[in-house]
Design an enzyme around this catalytic site. Structure first.
Site, PDB file in Angstrom:
ATOM      1  N   THR A 202       0.850  -1.121  -0.080  1.00 10.51           N
ATOM      2  CA  THR A 202       0.035  -0.076  -0.137  1.00 10.51           C
ATOM      3  C   THR A 202       0.838   1.423  -0.046  1.00 10.51           C
ATOM      4  OG1 THR A 202      -1.495  -1.151   1.202  1.00 10.51           O
ATOM      5  CG2 THR A 202      -2.079   1.125   1.297  1.00 10.51           C
ATOM      6  N   ARG A 230     -11.984  -9.371  -3.393  1.00  6.44           N
ATOM      7  CA  ARG A 230     -11.693  -8.973  -2.053  1.00  6.44           C
ATOM      8  C   ARG A 230     -11.314  -7.219  -2.155  1.00  6.44           C
ATOM      9  NH1 ARG A 230      -6.806  -6.613   0.223  1.00  6.44           N
ATOM     10  NH2 ARG A 230      -6.938  -7.232   2.466  1.00  6.44           N
ATOM     11  N   GLY A 232      -9.745  -4.578   0.550  1.00  2.52           N
ATOM     12  CA  GLY A 232      -9.228  -4.299   1.938  1.00  2.52           C
ATOM     13  C   GLY A 232      -9.435  -3.121   2.576  1.00  2.52           C
TER      14      GLY A 232
END
Length: 351
Positions: A202, A230, A232
């Site tokens: 990230t 998915r 996050g």
């Protein structure tokens, strides 16, 4: 008669002397200094895993992103513009898992998420699951500036990007051989994402500008081998990103599921807001927040994430003082700068 004239003259002199003191404007409060911080992911970043040349390359890349944001703030620019300047630089650098160089999903594609928040009014924008937008952080900012929604996803987000003249690229633009090999290794050896990447991929930035306004932004390619769409914490306002002028600005990196469950970014800001309030004789005032108090609050929240089983870190810009970092991993790519002359980048936790 003479005495009356002398008395009148004395009174006039006294009034002339006193007048400036009566008319003087109160001294202006000193303008708040600007501050800025970036991160490029946290995880198992150990000296034994990186050659000196690799360390130097990452430090150079971090410094370039730090300088991009610092230049905006030093020129009187806004916190939001500083955050986007740094993050776009990191998104364009294939060494980081955001934009070009993002990791591959299980199905062999690059799927990108980003968010940004302006502490001045708590405006926010976020995007998830995009494949063709060169700089997802600019798309998140466009969503925020448009103001009708906070989060857009998938094809709808990409259509919005096209309508707002953002750079659109072929999906192959984001792919790199290094990331493809990581996916192949993960599948062949039945490994976890951290086994092949050693860090939570990230990038993010937080800023306080010269007007005292705060902003935070985060961008990511997610986890190697992620499945089923998915998402996050990075695009989730309150989990991976949050900013409020009355509290602080936060960008997170880590095991996203835990950061979502702990609402990490919002929790930090709420605790900062509470720490800035002092009640005396029934009256509540806002007081300055020392760097040491801010550090303690941030460390406490990251410790709670660790107790839940999550790993990662955060960067935080407060309303006063310099930005702080906190992590429960061996390292986090990071840097910070202030108007007082501080400028530093680091990788390992003991730096």
């Amino acid at each position: 008669m003479l005495l009356r004239l002398l008395a009148a003259a004395g009174l006039a002199i006294a009034m002339t002397t006193a007048a400036p003191a009566q008319d003087a404007a109160p001294a202006a409060a000193p303008a708040p200094g600007w501050s800025f911080a970036i991160h490029g992911g946290a995880g198992t970043l150990e000296r034994s895993r990186m050659t000196p040349e690799q360390q130097a390359d990452y430090r150079t890349a971090l410094q370039a992103a730090l300088d991009a944001g610092r230049a905006v703030l030093a020129g009187g620019g806004s916190a939001v513009d500083a955050v986007t300047a740094a993050i776009t630089r990191l998104e364009d650098d294939p060494k980081f898992n955001a934009g070009k160089g993002a990791v591959f999903t299980w199905d062999g594609i690059n799927e990108l998420d980003a968010s940004i928040m302006d502490g001045n009014g708590r405006r926010a924008g976020a995007v998830a699951g995009v494949h063709t937008v060169r700089n997802p952080i600019l798309l998140a900012k466009a969503v925020m500036d448009d103001g009708r929604h906070v989060m857009l996803s998938g094809k709808g987000a990409e259509q919005f990007a096209g309508e707002h003249d953002l750079a659109i690229v072929a999906p192959a633009y984001f792919a790199t051989d290094h990331r493809r090999r990581q996916l192949e290794e993960l599948k062949a050896k039945n490994l976890s994402a951290l086994d092949v990447e050693f860090k939570f991929g990230t990038v993010g930035a937080v800023a306080r500008d010269a007007d005292g306004h705060l902003a935070a932004g985060t961008s990511t390619g997610g986890m190697t081998g992620k499945r089923w769409g998915r998402i996050g914490d990075s695009p989730v306002i309150g989990a991976g990103t949050y900013a409020d002028d009355a509290a602080c600005a936060v960008s997170a990196t880590g095991s996203g599921e835990f950061f979502i469950r702990a609402a990490v970014a919002h929790t930090i800001c709420e605790r900062v807001r509470a720490a800035r309030k002092l009640t005396v004789d029934g009256k509540t005032e806002t007081v300055p927040l020392t760097t040491e108090v801010l550090q303690g609050i941030v460390d406490g929240v990251i410790a709670e994430v660790g107790e839940m089983g999550g790993d990662g870190g955060v960067i935080v810009a407060g309303p006063d003082g310099k930005p702080v970092f906190s992590m429960n991993t061996p390292g986090m790519y990071r840097g910070r700068a202030t108007s007082d002359g501080l400028s530093e980048v680091a990788i390992f936790a003991d730096e």
